[in-house]
Design a protein around this motif. Structure first.
Motif, mmCIF file in Angstrom:
data_model
loop_
_atom_site.group_PDB
_atom_site.id
_atom_site.type_symbol
_atom_site.label_atom_id
_atom_site.label_comp_id
_atom_site.label_asym_id
_atom_site.label_seq_id
_atom_site.Cartn_x
_atom_site.Cartn_y
_atom_site.Cartn_z
ATOM 1 N N SER A 21 164.458 39.383 95.745
ATOM 2 C CA SER A 21 164.316 39.089 97.174
ATOM 3 C C SER A 21 165.658 38.682 97.780
ATOM 4 O O SER A 21 166.024 39.146 98.865
ATOM 5 N N GLY A 66 159.941 37.191 91.789
ATOM 6 C CA GLY A 66 160.570 38.117 92.721
ATOM 7 C C GLY A 66 161.752 37.511 93.466
ATOM 8 O O GLY A 66 162.314 38.138 94.370
ATOM 9 N N THR A 78 153.097 38.507 103.421
ATOM 10 C CA THR A 78 151.810 39.190 103.224
ATOM 11 C C THR A 78 150.957 38.522 102.155
ATOM 12 O O THR A 78 149.816 38.905 101.949
ATOM 13 N N GLY A 79 151.519 37.524 101.444
ATOM 14 C CA GLY A 79 150.780 36.850 100.381
ATOM 15 C C GLY A 79 149.823 35.804 100.931
ATOM 16 O O GLY A 79 149.709 35.606 102.144
ATOM 17 N N LEU A 116 156.182 22.542 101.688
ATOM 18 C CA LEU A 116 154.946 23.336 101.686
ATOM 19 C C LEU A 116 154.436 23.698 100.294
ATOM 20 O O LEU A 116 153.498 24.485 100.163
ATOM 21 N N ALA A 174 158.413 32.639 100.906
ATOM 22 C CA ALA A 174 157.088 32.588 100.260
ATOM 23 C C ALA A 174 156.891 33.764 99.307
ATOM 24 O O ALA A 174 155.851 34.412 99.317
ATOM 25 N N VAL A 175 157.909 34.021 98.506
ATOM 26 C CA VAL A 175 157.790 35.057 97.470
ATOM 27 C C VAL A 175 157.541 34.362 96.130
ATOM 28 O O VAL A 175 157.878 33.197 95.964
ATOM 29 N N PRO A 176 156.954 35.071 95.145
ATOM 30 C CA PRO A 176 156.802 34.445 93.829
ATOM 31 C C PRO A 176 158.148 34.281 93.137
ATOM 32 O O PRO A 176 159.082 35.050 93.399
ATOM 33 N N LEU A 177 158.238 33.294 92.243
ATOM 34 C CA LEU A 177 159.496 33.036 91.533
ATOM 35 C C LEU A 177 159.994 34.307 90.838
ATOM 36 O O LEU A 177 161.200 34.585 90.840
ATOM 37 N N SER A 232 157.795 41.641 104.718
ATOM 38 C CA SER A 232 157.336 42.291 103.481
ATOM 39 C C SER A 232 158.429 43.225 103.013
ATOM 40 O O SER A 232 159.327 43.585 103.776
ATOM 41 N N ARG A 233 158.333 43.662 101.744
ATOM 42 C CA ARG A 233 159.242 44.721 101.298
ATOM 43 C C ARG A 233 158.911 46.019 102.003
ATOM 44 O O ARG A 233 159.721 46.936 102.047
ATOM 45 N N SER A 267 146.584 27.596 99.950
ATOM 46 C CA SER A 267 146.353 28.781 100.785
ATOM 47 C C SER A 267 144.857 28.951 101.050
ATOM 48 O O SER A 267 144.454 29.447 102.098
ATOM 49 N N GLY A 324 158.027 37.360 102.455
ATOM 50 C CA GLY A 324 156.909 37.439 101.507
ATOM 51 C C GLY A 324 155.626 37.006 102.215
ATOM 52 O O GLY A 324 154.705 36.466 101.610
HETATM 53 N N1 LIG Z 1 149.257 30.359 97.241
HETATM 54 C C1 LIG Z 1 149.422 29.084 97.499
HETATM 55 O O1 LIG Z 1 148.449 28.349 97.744
HETATM 56 C C2 LIG Z 1 150.806 28.488 97.528
HETATM 57 C C3 LIG Z 1 150.972 27.204 98.036
HETATM 58 C C4 LIG Z 1 152.257 26.655 98.094
HETATM 59 C C5 LIG Z 1 153.338 27.372 97.617
HETATM 60 N N2 LIG Z 1 153.143 28.623 97.100
HETATM 61 C C6 LIG Z 1 154.323 29.376 96.642
HETATM 62 O O2 LIG Z 1 154.612 30.286 97.687
HETATM 63 C C7 LIG Z 1 155.001 31.553 97.166
HETATM 64 C C8 LIG Z 1 154.039 32.606 97.657
HETATM 65 O O3 LIG Z 1 152.759 32.374 97.130
HETATM 66 P P1 LIG Z 1 151.606 33.466 97.270
HETATM 67 O O4 LIG Z 1 150.422 32.959 96.564
HETATM 68 O O5 LIG Z 1 151.498 33.866 98.704
HETATM 69 O O6 LIG Z 1 152.304 34.632 96.399
HETATM 70 P P2 LIG Z 1 152.038 36.183 96.259
HETATM 71 O O7 LIG Z 1 150.858 36.560 97.048
HETATM 72 O O8 LIG Z 1 152.058 36.464 94.807
HETATM 73 O O9 LIG Z 1 153.388 36.784 96.862
HETATM 74 C C9 LIG Z 1 153.731 36.729 98.214
HETATM 75 C C10 LIG Z 1 154.354 38.043 98.630
HETATM 76 O O10 LIG Z 1 155.597 38.211 97.966
HETATM 77 C C11 LIG Z 1 155.857 39.604 97.796
HETATM 78 N N3 LIG Z 1 156.187 39.868 96.401
HETATM 79 C C12 LIG Z 1 155.354 39.919 95.329
HETATM 80 N N4 LIG Z 1 156.025 40.191 94.201
HETATM 81 C C13 LIG Z 1 157.310 40.342 94.560
HETATM 82 C C14 LIG Z 1 158.498 40.663 93.853
HETATM 83 N N5 LIG Z 1 158.494 40.865 92.514
HETATM 84 N N6 LIG Z 1 159.654 40.726 94.546
HETATM 85 C C15 LIG Z 1 159.678 40.513 95.886
HETATM 86 N N7 LIG Z 1 158.590 40.232 96.609
HETATM 87 C C16 LIG Z 1 157.422 40.146 95.956
HETATM 88 C C17 LIG Z 1 154.595 40.350 98.176
HETATM 89 O O11 LIG Z 1 154.788 40.895 99.471
HETATM 90 P P3 LIG Z 1 155.103 42.470 99.716
HETATM 91 O O12 LIG Z 1 154.506 43.205 98.549
HETATM 92 O O13 LIG Z 1 154.379 42.721 100.992
HETATM 93 O O14 LIG Z 1 156.574 42.539 99.805
HETATM 94 C C18 LIG Z 1 153.542 39.260 98.244
HETATM 95 O O15 LIG Z 1 152.543 39.513 99.202
HETATM 96 C C19 LIG Z 1 155.030 31.410 95.640
HETATM 97 O O16 LIG Z 1 156.331 31.134 95.219
HETATM 98 C C20 LIG Z 1 154.112 30.204 95.390
HETATM 99 O O17 LIG Z 1 154.505 29.494 94.237
HETATM 100 C C21 LIG Z 1 151.910 29.192 97.064
#
Ligand SMILES: NC(=O)c1ccc[n+]([C@@H]2O[C@H](COP(=O)([O-])OP(=O)(O)OC[C@H]3O[C@@H](n4cnc5c(N)ncnc54)[C@H](OP(=O)(O)O)[C@@H]3O)[C@@H](O)[C@H]2O)c1
Length: 243
Positions: free
Chosen positions: A88, A84, A13-14, A152, A79-82, A35-36, A157, A11
């Motif tokens: 995943s 997904g 790309t997030g 983490l 690092a995918v959303p819950l 990524s997917r 981010s 995951g």
């Molecule tokens: N953002 C922050 O600051 C932060 C900090 C600490 C922890 N987190 C946690 O880390 C994780 C990632 O956060 P994020 O903000 O980077 O999330 P995000 O951008 O929503 O998702 C990360 C990646 O997961 C893939 N994804 C999205 N929906 C999906 C699905 N339904 N099934 C499978 N893959 C999917 C996508 O990649 P592809 O489309 O390229 O596959 C997306 O780029 C989350 O669980 C979040 O709670 C986030």
């Protein structure tokens, strides 16, 4: 402790994955984004390489499918959303045998009163000794051949992407494999301004996951991007000099 010089991000790309990739590459760690969609990962990797192009000694950033990254990397950040997570694990869970997976997934929800901890889908009912389960424990139960560490959750981010300033964060690390925790903490330490703090067993992951809605609520009130620090935690040097 083995010092890890490479990591994969599932995951990746997030926002979290891209931010971690920038910071680790700046510390000469090679990063593979998953990524997917392989093209999406390759594009994201190319953009991050471009951002770092004038810096010396950066690690390589590449991209591929989550499956390919899981297959090639011994240590992976999840690092995918819950929402997904289940899909995943179905996509690449079988490739995670023998790997160390660092679960960063926050079970987060929002309602009109603000952020809150979302319930974690679990196959077994909570018991009195484990009243709540964490995402990390759910992942560990689903992947018995994988070493699961949780960390983490509280790094921003937004701050990871602000390369002009170092991070200013303690990063609590929990897991049932002490060597894996130490390796992950050392990997965190490579990010300038981050300190990995090994806390204890994976059952404490619920406490880390629950910190995030608290931090987001603080951020909303203060228009900030706060992190956590453990005050008065002795460093290794303090411990030896104090006897
Ligand atoms: N953002 C922050 O600051 C932060 C900090 C600490 C922890 N987190 C946690 O880390 C994780 C990632 O956060 P994020 O903000 O980077 O999330 P995000 O951008 O929503 O998702 C990360 C990646 O997961 C893939 N994804 C999205 N929906 C999906 C699905 N339904 N099934 C499978 N893959 C999917 C996508 O990649 P592809 O489309 O390229 O596959 C997306 O780029 C989350 O669980 C979040 O709670 C986030």
């Amino acid at each position: 402790v083995r010092s890890l010089a490479r990591v994969g991000i599932l995951g990746g790309t997030g926002a979290l994955g891209r931010g971690l990739a920038l910071r680790w590459a700046m510390a000469s760690v090679d990063v593979r984004l998953g990524s997917r969609d392989a093209h999406r990962a390759e594009d994201a990797a190319a953009r991050l390489r471009e951002r770092l192009q004038d810096r010396p000694g950066v690690g390589a950033i590449s991209g591929g499918t989550n499956r390919a990254v899981a297959a090639s990397e011994p240590t992976l950040v999840l690092a995918v959303p819950l929402a997904g997570l289940e899909a995943s694990l179905a996509e690449f869970g079988d490739v995670l045998h023998g790997r160390t997976v660092v679960c960063a997934v926050n079970p987060l929800a929002f309602d009109t009163a603000g952020p809150l901890l979302a319930p974690v889908p679990t196959s077994s009912a909570p018991t009195s000794s484990t009243p709540m389960s964490s995402v990390a424990e759910t992942v560990a139960a689903a992947l018995p051949e994988t070493t699961v560490v949780a960390a983490l959750h509280t790094v921003s981010s937004h701050e990871l992407a602000a390369l002009g300033r170092p991070m200013d964060d303690d990063v609590p690390v929990v897991g049932d494999d002490i060597d894996a925790c130490a390796e992950v903490a050392a990997l965190v330490d490579r990010i300038e301004g981050c300190r990995g703090v090994v806390v204890g067993a994976l059952r404490l992951a619920v406490g880390l996951e629950a910190l995030t809605p608290v931090l987001i609520a603080v951020n909303q009130r203060a228009s900030a991007h706060v992190g956590v620090r453990f005050s008065r935690l002795p460093t290794a040097t303090d411990t030896t000099s104090d006897g």
